[in-house]
Design an enzyme around this catalytic site. Structure first.
Site, PDB file in Angstrom:
ATOM      1  N   SER A 168      78.439  62.050  12.511  1.00 59.27           N
ATOM      2  CA  SER A 168      79.216  61.217  13.434  1.00 59.27           C
ATOM      3  C   SER A 168      78.781  59.756  13.361  1.00 59.27           C
ATOM      4  CB  SER A 168      79.056  61.713  14.868  1.00 59.27           C
ATOM      5  OG  SER A 168      79.424  63.065  14.964  1.00 59.27           O
TER       6      SER A 168
HETATM    7  N1  SAH Z   1      76.798  66.451  15.374  1.00 56.33           N
HETATM    8  C1  SAH Z   1      76.973  66.235  13.965  1.00 56.33           C
HETATM    9  C2  SAH Z   1      78.409  66.045  13.602  1.00 56.33           C
HETATM   10  C3  SAH Z   1      78.914  67.246  12.956  1.00 56.33           C
HETATM   11  S1  SAH Z   1      80.614  67.228  12.439  1.00 56.33           S
HETATM   12  C4  SAH Z   1      76.141  65.081  13.500  1.00 56.33           C
HETATM   13  O1  SAH Z   1      75.429  64.467  14.256  1.00 56.33           O
HETATM   14  O2  SAH Z   1      76.193  64.786  12.338  1.00 56.33           O
HETATM   15  C5  SAH Z   1      81.202  68.640  13.311  1.00 56.33           C
HETATM   16  C6  SAH Z   1      80.576  69.960  12.969  1.00 56.33           C
HETATM   17  O3  SAH Z   1      81.201  70.922  13.801  1.00 56.33           O
HETATM   18  C7  SAH Z   1      80.797  70.412  11.527  1.00 56.33           C
HETATM   19  O4  SAH Z   1      79.570  70.683  10.933  1.00 56.33           O
HETATM   20  C8  SAH Z   1      81.650  71.685  11.689  1.00 56.33           C
HETATM   21  O5  SAH Z   1      81.359  72.687  10.731  1.00 56.33           O
HETATM   22  C9  SAH Z   1      81.275  72.134  13.090  1.00 56.33           C
HETATM   23  N2  SAH Z   1      82.245  73.018  13.736  1.00 56.33           N
HETATM   24  C10 SAH Z   1      83.586  72.976  13.725  1.00 56.33           C
HETATM   25  N3  SAH Z   1      84.125  73.985  14.438  1.00 56.33           N
HETATM   26  C11 SAH Z   1      83.070  74.691  14.942  1.00 56.33           C
HETATM   27  C12 SAH Z   1      82.951  75.863  15.757  1.00 56.33           C
HETATM   28  N4  SAH Z   1      84.004  76.536  16.216  1.00 56.33           N
HETATM   29  N5  SAH Z   1      81.703  76.301  16.061  1.00 56.33           N
HETATM   30  C13 SAH Z   1      80.601  75.657  15.603  1.00 56.33           C
HETATM   31  N6  SAH Z   1      80.644  74.554  14.829  1.00 56.33           N
HETATM   32  C14 SAH Z   1      81.864  74.072  14.499  1.00 56.33           C
END
Ligand code: SAH
Length: 211
Positions: free
Chosen positions: A60
């Site tokens: 993010s």
């Molecule tokens: N917080 C992270 C951003 C991750 S992007 C950071 O700091 O970099 C969003 C993430 O959510 C992705 O890795 C994706 O695989 C996950 N995601 C999407 N749908 C999801 C679900 N239903 N349960 C768990 N994770 C999920």
């Protein structure tokens, strides 16, 4: 490119874009974002942008991490039990782990979760429990949670997550398909109170899990 000066420049930018909490800014300044992404992109780690982390996912944007953390900690600076959905590379998890007693984090992509788990161990963030699973289900056996942060966008707030919020607890999440907005949901004695905040752009929250 990853020097303290570059980091400080990012923090100044966040401050000038409305992030007020010096506590959160201090923790973001001290957290090595370049160690959460691949070496090829490390030189961009302290720019205020989202970056690819593989598997079609992104780390993010720092401003979004700061803003969601600020909204999450409003009215309770040190929550005890926090659920994070969407571990990704673990950067937001690392920020939360320095502000909250215990973090429970769920990721649907097994390979990302394992990388994040190994990285967090190596960097010394130890107050985190990891689950390879579907965040739509939450983590019932550890509920209720004082705070829930969702880092992927569902069409509507997931009912199971609302159920797992403690009384007085609050959830911060992006909601929407095309246009997404941050939503802050507080659980009260009479139900749930919702506020809409800034426009954001997140990857979609998907059902089920993958290896
Ligand atoms: N917080 C992270 C951003 C991750 S992007 C950071 O700091 O970099 C969003 C993430 O959510 C992705 O890795 C994706 O695989 C996950 N995601 C999407 N749908 C999801 C679900 N239903 N349960 C768990 N994770 C999920």
């Amino acid at each position: 490119m990853t020097s303290m000066r570059t980091r400080r420049r990012l923090i100044d930018r966040l401050r000038s874009h409305g992030i007020d909490s010096e506590r959160i800014l201090g923790i973001m300044e001290a957290t090595p974002r370049h160690l959460f992404i691949g070496e090829a992109l490390a030189h961009k780690a302290y720019e205020d942008t989202a970056l690819p982390i593989g598997y079609n996912q992104t780390i993010s944007q720092p401003w979004v991490v700061a803003r969601m953390t600020e909204l999450l900690l409003e009215h309770d600076e040190s929550p005890k039990k926090v659920l994070e959905v969407g571990t990704g590379c673990g950067y937001q998890t690392a920020i939360l782990s320095q502000l909250c007693r215990w973090i429970f984090t769920i990721e649907r992509i097994g390979a990302l979760l394992e990388q994040a788990r190994e990285r967090m161990q190596r960097l010394g963030y130890h107050n985190v429990s990891f689950l390879h699973g579907d965040g739509f289900e939450g983590w019932e056996s550890n509920s209720p949670f004082d705070r829930i942060l969702v880092a992927a966008a569902p069409g509507e707030p997931p009912p199971r997550l609302l159920d797992q919020l403690s009384l007085g607890g609050r959830m911060v999440l992006p909601v929407g398909g095309g246009h997404q907005y941050l939503r802050v949901i507080t659980r009260t004695a009479n139900g749930y109170q919702e506020e809409q905040r800034e426009a954001v752009r997140f990857v979609p929250m998907l059902r089920g899990q993958q290896e």
